[in-house]
Design an enzyme around this catalytic site. Structure first.
Site, PDB file in Angstrom:
ATOM      1  N   HIS A 275      22.750  73.757   0.375  1.00  0.00           N
ATOM      2  CA  HIS A 275      21.660  73.264   1.041  1.00  0.00           C
ATOM      3  C   HIS A 275      21.059  72.179   0.446  1.00  0.00           C
ATOM      4  O   HIS A 275      20.785  72.078  -0.481  1.00  0.00           O
ATOM      5  CB  HIS A 275      20.926  74.375   1.597  1.00  0.00           C
ATOM      6  CG  HIS A 275      19.825  74.638   0.717  1.00  0.00           C
ATOM      7  ND1 HIS A 275      18.761  74.241   0.674  1.00  0.00           N
ATOM      8  CD2 HIS A 275      19.936  75.761  -0.374  1.00  0.00           C
ATOM      9  CE1 HIS A 275      18.029  74.924  -0.641  1.00  0.00           C
ATOM     10  NE2 HIS A 275      18.564  75.639  -1.089  1.00  0.00           N
ATOM     11  N   CYS A 276      20.370  71.330   1.337  1.00  0.00           N
ATOM     12  CA  CYS A 276      19.592  70.202   1.078  1.00  0.00           C
ATOM     13  C   CYS A 276      18.233  70.514   1.520  1.00  0.00           C
ATOM     14  O   CYS A 276      17.653  71.628   1.620  1.00  0.00           O
ATOM     15  CB  CYS A 276      20.137  69.031   1.528  1.00  0.00           C
ATOM     16  SG  CYS A 276      19.868  68.844   3.216  1.00  0.00           S
ATOM     17  N   ALA A 277      17.056  69.538   1.643  1.00  0.00           N
ATOM     18  CA  ALA A 277      16.026  69.890   2.080  1.00  0.00           C
ATOM     19  C   ALA A 277      15.583  70.434   3.495  1.00  0.00           C
ATOM     20  O   ALA A 277      14.754  71.318   3.752  1.00  0.00           O
ATOM     21  CB  ALA A 277      15.130  68.660   2.005  1.00  0.00           C
TER      22      ALA A 277
END
Length: 613
Positions: free
Chosen positions: A25-27
């Site tokens: 996952h990213c932000a």
């Protein structure tokens, strides 16, 4: 919101654990590489409460969650056997199916994502220090400044170490060996030796005196080569000595090779890249600003924005500044302005709430909620934001604005733009934000007629608003008496229980089907007034895996009081040894004052009456 339930729904929606090649996952997004994307139920996932949208880009299947993405990823990772730090499951044969561009974008994304927040935060700290020095509040020679500057600069100085660690995780290389390789490039005694007047040789070969602090490309090339060397050494050494000799020989080979060949080559590539970007910028700064300001969010949508991250960090390493970051901040503020315009104009409660929160996250540098949840969904706001971003970007670019440290493009980055062109970037930011907001307010939000279901609900609001009927006939009992501690304790929310004398569950509210469980024994609903209702048929009936249950509605379907939802074979379930008590739970209990009632209105037995707090 129950993030574990949402994670399980998303997992089922993407085709289960067996269909996931890799996950991280990213932000704001859950990112998957799926083995068979056709198995993913995109429309079903997009309709889940807590999901903003789904994006397919750069070979990735991306589920946009927003700021709570880490809370969803944690149970998801546990369900598929991953950890936050080691969120990759991909096999080599699956990698080979991707084209080289998608593989490169995926590599850059996975390398920078884990520490992007920390790098941005330290960049803001350096910018704030520059501001207090400019204002005369601190002297650069003071101990206070030096200590705080070390806190802000250390991350960027040792950037090769963090890059080595995350790149190794992606390339399936021993992360500590990769970090040790990067550490050797930054070793103080070696740096002093290479900076001396006498040439340094390795077995007669002269080592080029290159500075690797804050560099990007040399260490990425080195770890990439290490990913080919390590498997060879693993095969060469017996398993009894492999864990010691493979790291030792890897470092004996890679440290000299990097200092002699890989490092100088990577540095030359970085210098060429930075000078090329600077040359283009110097020829047409207004055009460069307009293009980046207008198209940056388009790059974000397609996932190719990650290709600019090493360029920007490399510019700061090689040149001491970067021209791109201020232009990107203009694009970010333009999207935030469009979200503000929607917030001020729309009468849709859900859209207003999402737009309002998106303004705040947008000005702080996270625009995905604004893009996917608001501006792109309504189309015209996104177009206005693109135009406004282009105008503001041209102003910032033409004024020579540049960033002295890397951080996320946002208002927080303003201190890093101090110096030449600062007034131009502030002007560009204000124009982009205001122009986008005004254009969206007057021309970007189409009037949206209410659906017949919503109209009927609101016409009957005096009768039905925030009232929940019995979904099945039977004997009403207190929730506390249910033979399930989770429900009885109220951990899931307040509610009521019914010992049924019927086999059909009907809707207790007017609204929408929010979630349907694969085992069909439970269903989540949300009323037009915002009441979230969970109907759970039986205790431990999830173990039946849907046997004896029939689902009558689909997720996202509009429903009204009395709409049949589920039928079940009560006698067969009891014969199988399960309690058939039906629980009716208000999962957003904290938002309401809930009272029980036995009033009968329009021939319906109202169980619960809710008053918003």
């Amino acid at each position: 919101m129950d993030y574990e339930i949402l994670a399980n729904h998303i997992l089922a929606g993407v085709g289960g654990k067996e269909n996931i090649g890799s996950a991280w996952h990213c932000a704001t997004r859950l990112r998957f590489k799926l083995k068979d994307e056709s198995k993913a139920k995109t429309e079903k996932i997009e309709n889940m409460d807590g999901v903003i949208t789904v994006v397919k880009s750069a070979g990735q299947y991306q589920v946009v969650i927003g700021n709570n993405v880490a809370k969803v990823f944690e149970p998801l990772a546990e369900a598929i056997g991953l950890s936050q730090e080691n969120s990759v499951m991909e096999k080599e044969e699956e990698k080979s199916k991707e084209n080289i561009i998608n593989r490169f974008i995926g590599f850059i994304s996975s390398v920078f994502t884990p520490f992007l927040g920390a790098m941005a935060g330290t960049g803001v700290l350096k910018g704030l220090l520059a501001l207090v020095v400019t204002l005369g509040w601190l002297q650069e020679s003071s101990g206070t400044y030096q200590i705080l500057y070390a806190a802000g600069d250390a991350f960027f100085y040792f950037l090769p170490v963090w890059l080595a660690f995350t790149a190794a995780a992606h390339l399936k290389v021993n992360q500590f060996v990769a970090a040790a390789l990067a550490g050797a490039l930054l070793y103080p005694n070696l740096i002093t030796l290479l900076a001396g007047s006498k040439p340094v040789t390795f077995f007669g070969i002269t080592v080029v005196g290159t500075t690797y602090s804050s560099s990007v490309i040399p260490i990425l090339l080195a770890v990439w080569l290490l990913s080919y060397l390590q498997p060879i050494l693993d095969k060469l050494f017996h398993e009894s000595i492999r864990n010691i000799f493979t790291p030792m020989v890897s470092l004996m080979i890679m440290v000299p090779l990097t200092l002699l060949v890989v490092g100088p080559l990577g540095t030359s590539v970085g210098t060429l890249l930075s000078s090329s970007v600077e040359s283009v910028y110097r020829v047409a700064p207004y055009v460069a600003g307009a293009v980046m300001g207008a198209l940056w969010q388009v790059f974000v949508i397609f996932g190719v924005h990650w290709t600019f991250v090493p360029v920007m960090t490399n510019n700061i390493s090689q040149l001491g500044y970067d021209y791109l970051l201020p232009m990107l901040s203009v694009a970010v503020l333009a999207q935030s302005g469009a979200a503000l315009g929607v917030f001020l104009k729309t009468k849709d409660t859900k859209m207003k709430s999402l737009a309002g929160s998106s303004v705040l996250t947008g000005v702080l540098g996270i625009t995905e909620p604004a893009i996917y949840g608001v501006t792109l969904k309504l189309k015209r706001p996104f177009i206005f934001a693109t135009i406004a971003g282009g105008i503001g970007g041209a102003i910032a670019g033409g004024g020579g604005a540049h960033a002295n440290a890397f951080t996320l493009p946002s208002l927080l980055a303003l201190p890093t733009y101090l110096g030449k062109g600062f007034i131009s970037v502030v002007t560009g930011l204000v124009i982009a934000f205001v122009l986008s907001a005004v254009a969206t307010y007057f021309f970007g939000v189409p009037s949206q007629p209410q659906s017949n279901d919503e109209k009927n609900f609101k016409n009957n609001a005096s009768i039905q608003d925030n009232l929940v009927i019995a979904p099945i006939s039977g004997t009403i009992i207190p929730l506390e008496s249910v033979k399930d501690q989770v429900f009885a304790s109220g951990a899931m929310g307040k509610g009521i229980a019914i010992v049924p004398n019927d086999d059909k569950i009907i809707s207790p509210i007017d609204g929408t089907v929010a979630a349907i469980y694969p085992s069909k024994h439970a269903i989540g609903l949300i009323s037009y007034g915002g009441v979230e209702v969970l109907i759970h048929v039986g205790i431990d009936t999830v173990q039946l895996n849907g046997k004896y249950f029939t689902q009558l509605v689909e997720q996202g379907q509009k429903i009204s009081v009395g709409t049949p939802l589920i039928t079940f074979d009560r006698e067969a379930i009891q014969e199988a040894g399960y309690d058939t008590t039906v629980m009716v739970i208000i999962t957003n209990t904290a938002d309401y004052k809930i009272t029980e009632t036995e009033e009968t209105i329009a021939d319906n037995n109202w169980l619960l009456q809710l008053k918003a707090l």
